[in-house]
Design a protein around this motif. Structure first.
Motif, short mmCIF file in Angstrom:
data_model
loop_
_atom_site.label_atom_id
_atom_site.label_comp_id
_atom_site.label_asym_id
_atom_site.label_seq_id
_atom_site.Cartn_x
_atom_site.Cartn_y
_atom_site.Cartn_z
N SER A 1 -10.53 -5.08 6.83
CA SER A 1 -9.56 -4.37 5.98
C SER A 1 -8.78 -5.33 5.09
O SER A 1 -7.55 -5.34 5.07
N ILE B 1 0.85 -1.19 0.00
CA ILE B 1 0.00 0.00 0.00
C ILE B 1 0.89 1.24 0.00
O ILE B 1 0.68 2.18 -0.78
N TYR C 1 -7.73 -2.97 -0.28
CA TYR C 1 -7.63 -1.53 -0.46
C TYR C 1 -7.45 -1.25 -1.95
O TYR C 1 -6.71 -1.94 -2.64
N GLN D 1 -8.66 3.52 -0.65
CA GLN D 1 -9.97 3.29 -0.06
C GLN D 1 -10.17 1.81 0.27
O GLN D 1 -9.83 0.94 -0.55
N SER D 2 -10.72 1.54 1.44
CA SER D 2 -11.06 0.16 1.81
C SER D 2 -12.22 -0.29 0.95
O SER D 2 -13.15 0.46 0.67
#
Length: 279
Positions: A202, A163, A205, A180-181
């Protein structure tokens, strides 16, 4: 820039099929540069991806339970058997169009115990039966994916590192993204009803950017943690610790190029120097 303007300015060409575009030499030149940028985006430089074909055995997707979650996106290959009567029509060939590049990796791990974490850099032509004509919502497209299979802790850490690496890469390329999740497409029966749980955990993403003037935001890449779902489905265990966990980071090559064109315009001379050095 609208889809029509991209065609007029020499980036793409219509094919008569929504979601499938012809891509010009200038478009492919950016793809080639993007691939080189991705070679060095990971913790360890890559010599490049292993390219997989656009088709997979249908039983592979059944084992991964992809069809149970996304039957409306799955494309299968039907053909006439040799010597058959055309009036009978084609029948299933047992082959499906690959919805993601990483699915082709898992047979190499299947039904065995890994003694150390495994990593793969892969790419492939993919297909999803999208019904929409939104900008960047391709039916036929290419993906570059980095895959890890190992234990739970270090695998999710690897996903989180990607990420940060993805954000750094897009910043260097001058593409504004928001992370964004989202929900993950790697879960089988009931996956459509697990959205809230997936968001809470989570697991996925997305890197969301604009790919056209009228675009509210399109996922151009994603970082995904599958937990032990694919490990269980493919019988993969890890170093005496039970079922292996997996993760992948995926870049939609065409979508990233569209985001670059939208961010910098169609004249490459006006692109930021850092981007020009990379692309």
């Amino acid at each position: 820039m609208t889809a029509y303007e991209r065609t007029q300015r020499g980036w793409t060409a219509p094919t008569g099929l929504p979601g499938a575009l012809g891509l010009s030499p200038r478009f492919e030149a950016v793809v080639a540069g993007l691939q080189k940028a991705l070679d060095t985006a990971g913790a360890v430089p890559s010599p490049g991806p292993v390219w997989y074909p656009p088709v997979v055995p249908q039983e592979l997707l059944e084992r991964a339970e992809y069809a149970e979650s996304f039957p409306h996106l799955l494309g299968t290959v039907h053909a006439l058997a040799e010597g058959s009567d055309r009036a009978e029509g084609p029948s299933s060939s047992g082959v499906a169009l690959a919805p993601a590049a990483c699915y082709s990796v898992y047979p190499s791990f299947a039904d065995r115990e890994l003694t150390e974490a495994e990593h793969r850099d892969v790419a492939g032509y993919c297909y999803r039966h999208e019904a929409t004509t939104e900008p960047g919502r391709f039916r036929s497209f290419r993906m570059r994916e980095f895959v890890r299979v190992g234990d739970a802790g270090t695998t999710v850490d690897w996903r989180d590192e990607w990420i940060a690496r993805g954000e750094a890469l897009f910043s260097r390329l001058g593409v504004k993204v928001s992370v964004q999740s989202a929900t993950d497409p790697f879960f089988g029966p009931g996956g459509r009803f697990m959205r809230a749980s997936q968001l809470e955990q989570s697991l996925k993403y997305e890197f969301v950017a604009k790919v056209a003037d009228d675009d509210e935001g399109t996922a151009i890449a994603s970082a995904n943690y599958h937990k032990d779902h694919l490990g269980a489905r493919f019988g993969i265990t890890y170093a005496g610790q039970g079922t292996a966990h997996s993760a992948c980071t995926a870049f939609g090559l065409e979508r990233v190029v569209l985001a670059l064109v939208h961010a910098h315009g169609d004249d490459r001379a006006n692109w930021p120097s850092l981007t020009q050095e990379t692309i």
